[in-house]
Design an enzyme around this catalytic site. Structure first.
Site, PDB file in Angstrom:
ATOM      1  N   PHE A 183      31.667  45.360  40.695  1.00 22.65           N
ATOM      2  CA  PHE A 183      32.459  46.661  39.004  1.00 22.65           C
ATOM      3  C   PHE A 183      31.614  47.229  38.646  1.00 22.65           C
ATOM      4  O   PHE A 183      30.378  46.179  38.064  1.00 22.65           O
ATOM      5  CB  PHE A 183      33.370  45.898  38.723  1.00 22.65           C
ATOM      6  CG  PHE A 183      34.302  45.602  39.443  1.00 22.65           C
ATOM      7  CD1 PHE A 183      35.592  46.571  40.297  1.00 22.65           C
ATOM      8  CD2 PHE A 183      34.542  44.508  40.414  1.00 22.65           C
ATOM      9  CE1 PHE A 183      36.221  46.943  40.294  1.00 22.65           C
ATOM     10  CE2 PHE A 183      35.727  44.819  41.037  1.00 22.65           C
ATOM     11  CZ  PHE A 183      36.555  45.269  41.676  1.00 22.65           C
ATOM     12  N   ASP A 184      31.419  48.343  38.216  1.00 24.87           N
ATOM     13  CA  ASP A 184      31.170  48.942  36.864  1.00 24.87           C
ATOM     14  C   ASP A 184      31.944  48.654  36.164  1.00 24.87           C
ATOM     15  O   ASP A 184      32.893  47.931  35.725  1.00 24.87           O
ATOM     16  CB  ASP A 184      30.477  50.916  37.435  1.00 24.87           C
ATOM     17  CG  ASP A 184      29.886  50.981  35.781  1.00 24.87           C
ATOM     18  OD1 ASP A 184      29.012  50.770  35.431  1.00 24.87           O
ATOM     19  OD2 ASP A 184      30.291  52.088  35.134  1.00 24.87           O
ATOM     20  N   LYS A 185      30.586  48.254  34.384  1.00 27.77           N
ATOM     21  CA  LYS A 185      32.000  48.396  33.826  1.00 27.77           C
ATOM     22  C   LYS A 185      32.570  49.147  33.260  1.00 27.77           C
ATOM     23  O   LYS A 185      33.936  49.496  33.528  1.00 27.77           O
ATOM     24  CB  LYS A 185      31.032  47.503  32.044  1.00 27.77           C
ATOM     25  CG  LYS A 185      32.380  46.476  31.300  1.00 27.77           C
ATOM     26  CD  LYS A 185      31.468  46.179  30.148  1.00 27.77           C
ATOM     27  CE  LYS A 185      30.904  46.447  29.101  1.00 27.77           C
ATOM     28  NZ  LYS A 185      31.782  46.581  27.971  1.00 27.77           N
TER      29      LYS A 185
END
Lengths: 631, 71
Positions: A307-309
């Site tokens: 996941f990207d944050k």
């Protein structure tokens, strides 16, 4: 002219005649009258098949119609009039039922297409006109009343309304929108009255583009499907050769003809596409665009997720969570920070300005000789004092000693906060903590994905190590990689792929587009409003609900297994039929019946996919159903 | 060059796609085509000087696939 007669009429008329001939046969046997009725059935049901076969043959294509035509002609020659009548009727009936049912698998898309309004009210020169939606042009002022659907993408210039965007995002809870907000085509105004300036019209609206992508996705072939199509291209001519060869060996014309009919690959060629179209349709209806069967095969078998944050696990809207003054009041710190950041577009600056305006109203004072130091912050003068706003590096380089406050700063960061320091002249003056809210459904998504057997769930972020760790812990991730540049994300992703196998990347497309494009599959969240993400990603979650990812994985798995069931079923039926023909237990019309039935069952199985995801809502009802008491 | 999309009655067999593709391949003036099975659509790019919207529609219908609408 016969083409103009509907399939339905042909099926009904030939059905009635077939029944009549059957009754006649029972009572008066092979009387000339019986034969005439049988021939009539064959001609009525058989003509469209014959025409199609000839049409195809003109373009050197050997299709199922030709197989049936040969079989029926053969049956007539050897005097099997009943078989000829039954086979043609059954084939037409099957064809009719199949096209009716196959429509159902495509219904999700049809519903979406139909949800675009035909007419639109526009205000031109102060007059409200109701015009065809296709005639609305960019810049038109569109008037939308409660209960109406929006036909354009545009910006609200007057009014406030609750808007249901379910057609695009799958999210049925209405959103409140007012002046300056964007409304999308396909959404419904539930209450309120709006004037909207059209920005995108017709084929260029987000809704129209989504529909186009869904349609393209449905027709993009999965690997197994490509194989089946190639297979059927050579299969049909091969069957003819086989039947002829069989006749020469056994001298049994009936058997050879039956072989022609039952070996039609109908159920097999249709098995994969019907499952995929139903699966993608279900996704589209729930705000998840999966771009093709091949992507479903991939998404269903992912082993790890990265996941990207910002904007993915978090909402992407940083908010000030705490202001601390050091020898100054909190209000004073916030006011000074807001004055200093007055010109800044940085997301953290915007957060400070928002908070200051909320607490104290508009800040009108302006900074003097403000200077931005990229990657550090900025300096300015105000009321005779010199101020610095930025990170630790900024203060350190200005030789300001703040070591006694370091524990305070680090403890904020350990809680996932980004800190902004403010110094007045040579002393630390205040600390502002800013955090991005973690999405409410992020933690439940991670636990759902683990339940689905995903081995490794990690986060890739450009943010600092402490903030990354805090969020990773809160959401329950298996790991995190911080302070990454966009190209580092790509590298990290490929090392994850090497270690765990297929790895999906989830991002919002803002600074992770390269990683999304490189991932297999790349998943974009909040697709509406981000064109780049929508175009490059393999899977698009239209709404901001990240938890839809677990549904998408489940749907993909259900679709792939539905497809496999269909292929297996079709192969088994074909094998059984061939065996039956060899053992002389299956005749022409019975073979046709089973064949058509198998095609029909394959489609019905695919229709089941349309209900995927609804089970969860039903379960409690079933539990609560009254138990039958013995009377 | 003209672009037209023909919406057909629900196409229920993938081999129908092969037929329509085969026909278009042999039609003079047709530059590009795409036959979509699931949406039952035929997208054609053709040269107006050589063939016409109606001529293509006619050929599709002669194959046994009624055209519902043309866009």
């Amino acid at each position: 002219m016969l083409q103009k007669v509907s399939k339905k009429t042909i099926v009904y008329v030939s059905g009635a005649l077939a029944l009549l001939s059957f009754v006649l046969h029972q009572f008066i046997g092979y009387h000339p009258l019986t034969i005439v009725v049988m021939l009539l059935t064959t001609v009525i049901a058989g003509t469209p098949i014959f025409l199609k076969a000839i049409g195809a043959l003109r373009y050197k294509i050997v299709g199922i119609d030709l197989l049936v035509t040969i079989a029926v002609t053969g049956a007539l020659i050897i005097g099997e009039y009943w078989e000829a009548a039954a086979v043609t009727f059954l084939f037409m009936l099957g064809d009719y039922l199949e096209s009716r049912t196959i429509e159902k698998t495509r219904a999700s898309i049809r519903e979406m297409l139909d949800s675009a309004p035909k007419v639109t009210t526009v205000r031109r020169d102060g007059v409200d006109l109701t015009i065809d939606s296709e005639d609305v042009v960019r810049g038109d002022i569109v008037v939308i009343k409660p209960g109406e659907k929006v036909s354009i993408d545009g910006t609200i210039i007057e009014g406030e309304a609750y808007i249901n965007q379910a057609a695009i995002t799958g999210e049925s809870i209405p959103e409140s929108k007012s002046v300056g907000d964007v409304v999308y085509s396909g959404s419904i105004v539930e209450s309120g009255y709006l004037l909207v300036e059209a920005v995108e019209v017709g084929e260029d609206t987000t809704f129209a583009r989504i529909l186009r992508m869904v349609e393209e996705a449905q027709d993009k072939k999965a690997k197994s499907q490509k194989f089946l199509e190639k297979f059927s291209r050579y299969y049909t001519p091969a069957v003819i050769v086989l039947a002829v060869a069989f006749y020469f060996f056994s001298r049994d014309i009936r058997l050879a003809l039956t072989l022609l009919v039952i070996a039609c690959p109908g159920a097999l060629v249709i098995s994969a596409p019907v499952s995929i179209v139903a699966g993608i349709g279900n996704g589209a209806k729930n705000g998840v665009l999966i771009k093709g069967g091949e992507i479903m095969e991939k998404l269903g078998t992912i082993k790890a997720v990265a996941f990207d944050k910002t904007g993915t696990l978090t909402e992407g809207k940083p908010e000030v969570t705490k202001v601390q003054g050091i020898g100054a009041s909190e209000r004073e710190v916030l006011r000074i920070a807001a004055i200093g950041e007055a010109y800044s577009e940085h997301p953290l600056a915007r957060a400070i300005l928002r908070r200051a305006e909320k607490d104290m109203g508009p800040i009108v004072e302006l900074p003097e000789d403000s200077e931005i130091i990229a990657g550090h912050g900025l300096t300015f003068h105000y009321a005779g004092d010199r101020y610095l706003i930025g990170n630790r590096k900024l203060l350190r380089e200005a030789s300001i000693d703040f070591s006694e406050h370091t524990p305070l700063i680090e403890s904020e960061e350990d809680h996932g906060q980004t800190t902004v320091l403010i110094a007045k002249n040579d002393r630390l003056f205040g600390i502002i903590s800013i955090a991005d809210t973690v999405r409410h459904d992020a933690a439940s998504l991670v636990s759902d994905l683990k339940k689905q057997g995903i081995q490794k769930i990690v986060m890739l972020t450009g943010d600092n190590e402490r903030a990354a760790r805090a969020i990773a812990t809160e959401v329950g991730l298996d790991g995190y990689y911080s302070e990454l540049l966009p190209e580092d994300k790509v590298r990290k992703l490929s090392s994850l792929q090497k270690e765990f196998g297929r790895t999906a990347m989830v991002g919002d497309g803002v600074n992770d587009a390269p990683a999304l494009a490189g991932a297999d599959p790349g998943i974009a969240i909040g697709g509406v409003g981000s064109d780049v993400a929508m175009e490059t990603a393999d899977v698009v979650l239209m709404s901001a609900e990240v938890s839809k990812l677990s549904y998408a994985v489940g749907l993909s798995r259900a679709t792939v297994s539905n497809m496999k069931q269909n292929i297996a079923f079709a192969l088994i039926v074909a094998a059984l039929l061939v065996a039956g023909v060899m053992m002389k237990t299956v005749n022409l019309s019975f073979g046709m019946l089973v064949h058509e039935l198998s095609v029909f069952l394959v489609i019905v199985n695919a229709v089941r996919l349309l209900r995927y995801g609804k089970k969860k809502e039903r379960r409690p009802k079933e539990k609560g159903a009254p138990v039958n008491e013995p009377v | 060059m003209t672009n037209k999309t023909y919406q057909l009655e629900a196409v229920s067999c993938p081999s129908c796609i092969l037929k329509i593709e085969g026909m278009l391949k042999k039609t003079k003036g047709v530059k590009e085509y795409d036959v979509l099975f699931n949406s039952s659509r035929v997208k054609v790019t053709f040269d107006e000087d050589v063939t016409s919207t109606e001529a293509i529609q006619d050929r599709i219908e002669k194959l046994g696939y009624p055209v519902v609408s043309v866009k």
